[in-house]
Motif scaffolding. Structure first.
Motif, PDB file in Angstrom:
ATOM      1  N   ASP A 331       0.824  -1.208   0.000  1.00 22.63           N
ATOM      2  CA  ASP A 331       0.000   0.000   0.000  1.00 22.63           C
ATOM      3  C   ASP A 331       0.852   1.250   0.000  1.00 22.63           C
ATOM      4  O   ASP A 331       0.539   2.214  -0.670  1.00 22.63           O
ATOM      5  N   ARG A 335       5.109   4.583   6.128  1.00 23.84           N
ATOM      6  CA  ARG A 335       4.700   4.446   7.525  1.00 23.84           C
ATOM      7  C   ARG A 335       4.864   2.995   8.003  1.00 23.84           C
ATOM      8  O   ARG A 335       5.322   2.132   7.245  1.00 23.84           O
ATOM      9  N   GLU A 337       3.413   0.344   7.978  1.00 27.21           N
ATOM     10  CA  GLU A 337       2.383  -0.531   7.428  1.00 27.21           C
ATOM     11  C   GLU A 337       2.983  -1.375   6.306  1.00 27.21           C
ATOM     12  O   GLU A 337       3.331  -2.512   6.511  1.00 27.21           O
ATOM     13  N   ASP A 344      -5.889  -2.862  -3.011  1.00 25.09           N
ATOM     14  CA  ASP A 344      -5.185  -1.814  -3.743  1.00 25.09           C
ATOM     15  C   ASP A 344      -4.554  -2.411  -4.996  1.00 25.09           C
ATOM     16  O   ASP A 344      -4.633  -1.846  -6.090  1.00 25.09           O
ATOM     17  N   TRP A 399     -10.987  -6.838  -1.897  1.00 22.64           N
ATOM     18  CA  TRP A 399      -9.612  -7.188  -1.514  1.00 22.64           C
ATOM     19  C   TRP A 399      -9.368  -8.663  -1.877  1.00 22.64           C
ATOM     20  O   TRP A 399      -8.538  -8.967  -2.736  1.00 22.64           O
ATOM     21  N   HIS A 640       0.810   6.167  -2.517  1.00 26.26           N
ATOM     22  CA  HIS A 640      -0.163   5.070  -2.440  1.00 26.26           C
ATOM     23  C   HIS A 640      -0.752   4.918  -3.843  1.00 26.26           C
ATOM     24  O   HIS A 640      -1.322   5.863  -4.366  1.00 26.26           O
TER      25      HIS A 640
HETATM   26  C1  BGC Z   1      -4.106   0.660   3.634  1.00 27.32           C
HETATM   27  C2  BGC Z   1      -4.999   0.582   2.428  1.00 27.32           C
HETATM   28  C3  BGC Z   1      -5.724  -0.721   2.567  1.00 27.32           C
HETATM   29  C4  BGC Z   1      -6.623  -0.515   3.748  1.00 27.32           C
HETATM   30  C5  BGC Z   1      -7.641  -1.543   3.998  1.00 27.32           C
HETATM   31  C6  BGC Z   1      -5.010   0.836   4.798  1.00 27.32           C
HETATM   32  O1  BGC Z   1      -4.354   1.067   5.964  1.00 27.32           O
HETATM   33  O2  BGC Z   1      -3.139   1.638   3.516  1.00 27.32           O
HETATM   34  O3  BGC Z   1      -4.487   0.969   1.257  1.00 27.32           O
HETATM   35  O4  BGC Z   1      -6.350  -1.180   1.449  1.00 27.32           O
HETATM   36  O5  BGC Z   1      -5.904  -0.221   4.905  1.00 27.32           O
HETATM   37  O6  BGC Z   1      -8.811  -0.922   4.106  1.00 27.32           O
END
Ligand code: BGC
Length: 750
Positions: A331, A335, A337, A344, A399, A640
């Motif tokens: 994503d 950060r 994550e 995505d 997703w 992103h």
């Molecule tokens: C991510 C998104 C991802 C989402 C899920 C986020 O924190 O950055 O791009 O699809 O969470 O809803």
């Protein structure tokens, strides 16, 4: 660092190093780095499988003594990965804590003899080298005073080094995707001194990677600190709030005297600006180079138009892809994550395939998806999935459908039936799971199958503090949204079955898809083509997935256009429906409306991003808004790609290049550029799997001219803005002209 020495009485005619690690590794042979890959062995579900790399090293060997070694780092295996703290008591070491290295040096001698040098208990190790700490999220600490001279060359005295322990690791599998590499080096220039000795450098591009530093005149032990950020605060300082729990800071301790060079190995940051403190005062003694790091398949798309801002949007989309592929499509790169969010990637996948040759990369990532499939058949929301796919982050509509949609796109673009074979059973299990939970065929999330039900993420209802934009009306009802994906994936499973020659399954899932569409129409669609909620997204998804009865599609498309009005002709769509809205506007002839959305400079738009400093696509339409400032820092990435999925529309419509799913692998394709938006020329190239395709057009005083190149062994159908169709065009260059008055063209009327 680990090492051993070995003797070669004669030079091998061929030598290949097979190696891997639990953690990250850089292999060294006789003082040289082995290969140009970085962050190997990349990311897989290490609990089950780790990739190995194979590198030809013949030229690095010498007769007599040789030394083979490796530097190890924490990486995904032992370091921090996104969101771990929420599901494991610790935020690092999710897969394991003890670093490991495995190598098999395969030596072939001129007489046919084969010998090997392998990792075993005779190796020696030290943990007191110059890399004092390394973490993908938290940066690297490097102390030159701990460099060990000659450790990776023969003749080094390792008697004080530790003995290694032998470990049992997971299954080894060969890496099929192109390695992660440093693909570009961009000089950064100092833009401001924000405090005594604290300087900000800018490389002009938001990237994923790290900085290399060259300097002279430092004292021994002098500490240089690099903090990485994507954007600046109004006062010129680094904006770091959106890093959340990541600590993108590298620290270098100098050895003092002479020229020194630093370049981290085992971290990665998402940034454009770097704040450096602790530098020696003489400014010309410092050179900062930004190293761009990502998986490195061939780039396959070129695009240039008469509008420089549009070109910057395309450039930003391509850069966002580079920033988010490190063996997994992520994503965001900055950060805490950086996860392989499947939703995505699903929506961006056709854009990604235009931009790069994704065949090998996606083959690898689809395996990650299969390995992360929950036992009940849910495809994951993230892959790899370190947080137990049976418990969470699985089965979310839009997703999880990645596991069906992406293999289909790989088939369409690469003619790959093998991927369909591998994905068919998993895909069918996923659809059957949806069916079990939703026997009346409306996807209801009963029993909270998916507690976090994302829906059309980040639509206009999520904007903050923008009084001129409606506060509600953007979010498509989630049952409708989810049922649309249910219908689409079921239809694709039927199509997969047909390609694979599974006639009974093709019929079974074709029939199920038909019944889901009927249920959708009964539940959500009125006779006059109005769809529950009257959201742009609802119309876009229902049209794009061909869910509506033929007879009402045109009128539904007109309602979709009407749904633009409360937003003054602009978007209220989230990440899943934006590109689908654009594609459906064009399919139903609303080119003027689609171009108006593309070309507007106001928020929400892509141009707004690049006209306000963006060099990559933002996570949120309103990531930053003039007068209001930044969105909530808890979720506000500036790199992103999801919204950048509009690349697909740009390439198909503005560039005009379209694959044909009935002739997969670009055996036959369509060229149908649509002029509009005030553009006077566009030139697009796509390096298809069968060769280079070009579409170049000009609009001069209402005369439209088009130059098309068709590669050998393919044919193209060319459609001009006057509605004329030219088919089949064989290999070679073709030139067309027509009169072209308006921006309008309606396929359906042709
Ligand atoms: C991510 C998104 C991802 C989402 C899920 C986020 O924190 O950055 O791009 O699809 O969470 O809803």
């Amino acid at each position: 660092m680990v090492r051993r020495e070995f003797d070669l009485a004669e030079l091998p005619s061929r030598a290949v190093l097979f190696a891997s690690a639990l953690g990250l590794y850089e292999a060294r042979l006789n003082g040289q780095r082995v290969g140009d890959q970085v962050l190997a062995p990349e990311w897989t579900d290490y609990g089950r499988r780790v990739q190995y790399q194979a590198i030809e090293v013949t030229g690095l060997l010498q007769s007599g003594p040789n030394a083979l070694g490796a530097i190890l780092g924490q990486g995904w295996y032992a370091g921090r990965i996104g969101m771990a703290a929420g599901f494991h008591n610790v935020s690092r070491g999710v897969y394991g804590r003890c670093l490991g290295f495995i190598a098999w040096l395969h030596l072939e001698f001129p007489d046919g003899r084969i010998e090997t040098v392998v990792t075993n208990g005779t190796w020696k190790a030290t943990d007191s080298g110059p890399i004092r700490a390394s973490d993908l999220l938290d940066g690297e600490v490097y102390d030159s005073r701990h460099e060990v001279r000659g450790w990776d060359a023969p003749g080094f005295d390792d008697s004080a080094w530790l003995k290694v322990r032998t470990l049992k690791g997971p299954e080894l599998s060969p890496q099929v995707n192109e390695p992660i590499r440093v693909t570009r080096r961009i000089p950064a220039r100092e833009i401001q001194e924000i405090g005594p000795g604290v300087r900000i450098f800018d490389c002009g591009q938001n990237v994923a990677g790290w900085c290399a530093l060259r300097l002279t005149g430092a004292d021994s032990g002098q500490e240089i600190v690099l903090r990485h950020g994507e954007v600046l605060n109004p006062d010129g300082t680094l904006y770091m709030d959106n890093m959340r729990g990541a600590h993108p800071v590298d620290q270098f301790f100098c050895s003092g005297g002479g020229e020194e060079k630093f370049e981290p190995r085992f971290t990665c940051h998402g940034f454009r600006y770097v704040e450096i403190s602790g530098l020696p005062p003489k400014p010309d003694s410092v050179e900062v180079t930004v190293c761009v790091v990502h998986s490195n398949p061939a780039e396959t798309c070129t695009f240039a138009s008469s509008d420089p801002v549009l070109d910057r949007v395309v450039d930003a989309i391509q850069w966002t892809q580079r920033g988010n592929m490190h063996s997994v499509l992520t994503d965001c790169p900055q950060r805490d994550e950086r996860l392989g969010w499947t939703g995505d990637a699903q929506v961006f996948s056709q854009t990604a395939i235009f931009n790069m040759d994704m065949a090998a990369f996606l083959t690898k990532w689809m395996r990650d998806l299969r390995e992360a499939q929950a036992e009940d058949g849910r495809f994951p929301d993230i892959a790899p999935h370190p947080y137990d796919p049976n418990q969470r982050f699985s089965g979310n509509p839009g997703w999880a459908d990645c596991g069906v949609i992406v293999p289909w796109r790989m088939y369409v673009n690469y003619g790959d039936t093998e991927i369909l074979k591998r994905m068919f059973e998993p895909a069918r299990r996923y659809v059957e799971w949806s069916l079990r939970g939703n026997p009346d065929l409306i996807w209801k999330n009963a029993r909270q199958m998916t507690p976090l039900w994302y829906g059309d993420w980040l639509n206009a209802d999520t904007f903050v503090g923008l009084p001129d934009i409606p506060k509600s009306g953007g979010a498509v009802p989630k049952e409708l949204y989810s049922t649309a994906f249910f219908a689409h994936s079921t239809e694709l499973v039927s199509k997969m079955a047909r390609v694979l020659g599974l006639a009974a399954e093709a019929e079974q899932f074709g029939d199920l898809a038909h019944r889901i569409r009927a249920a959708f129409n009964r539940a959500f669609v009125a006779e006059d083509g109005r769809i529950l909620g009257e959201t742009q997204a609802g119309y876009a998804l229902a049209l794009h997935f061909d869910i509506l009865p033929e007879a009402i599609r045109k009128v539904a498309a007109s309602h979709m256009v009407a749904a633009l009005q409360p937003y003054r002709g602009s978007l209220s769509t989230g990440i899943q429906s934006t590109v689908r809205l654009m594609l459906e506007l064009s399919r139903f002839g609303y080119h003027r409306e689609a171009y108006a959305i593309l070309m507007r400079s106001e928020m929400p738009s892509w141009r707004y991003m690049v006209e306000h400093g963006g060099t990559t696509i933002w996570e949120r339409w309103d990531g930053w808004v003039e007068g209001r400032g930044f969105q909530n820092p808890g979720m506000n990435s500036f790199n992103h790609y999801a919204i950048g999925a509009v690349g697909e529309w740009i390439y198909r419509t503005v560039g005009g290049i379209n694959p044909d799913e009935n002739a997969p692998g670009w055996k036959h394709f369509f060229v149908r550029p649509v002029p509009g938006g005030g553009l006077t020329s566009v030139s697009m190239g796509y390096q298809s799997i069968r060769g280079p395709i070009r579409s170049e057009w000009k609009l001069e005083q209402e005369v439209f001219s088009l130059q098309v190149s068709v590669p050998p062994n393919t044919t193209a159908t060319v459609e001009l803005p006057d509605g004329s169709v030219h088919s089949p065009m064989g290999a070679g260059e073709h030139h067309f002209t027509c009169h072209c008055k308006s921006h309008h063209r309606n396929h359906l009327d042709n």
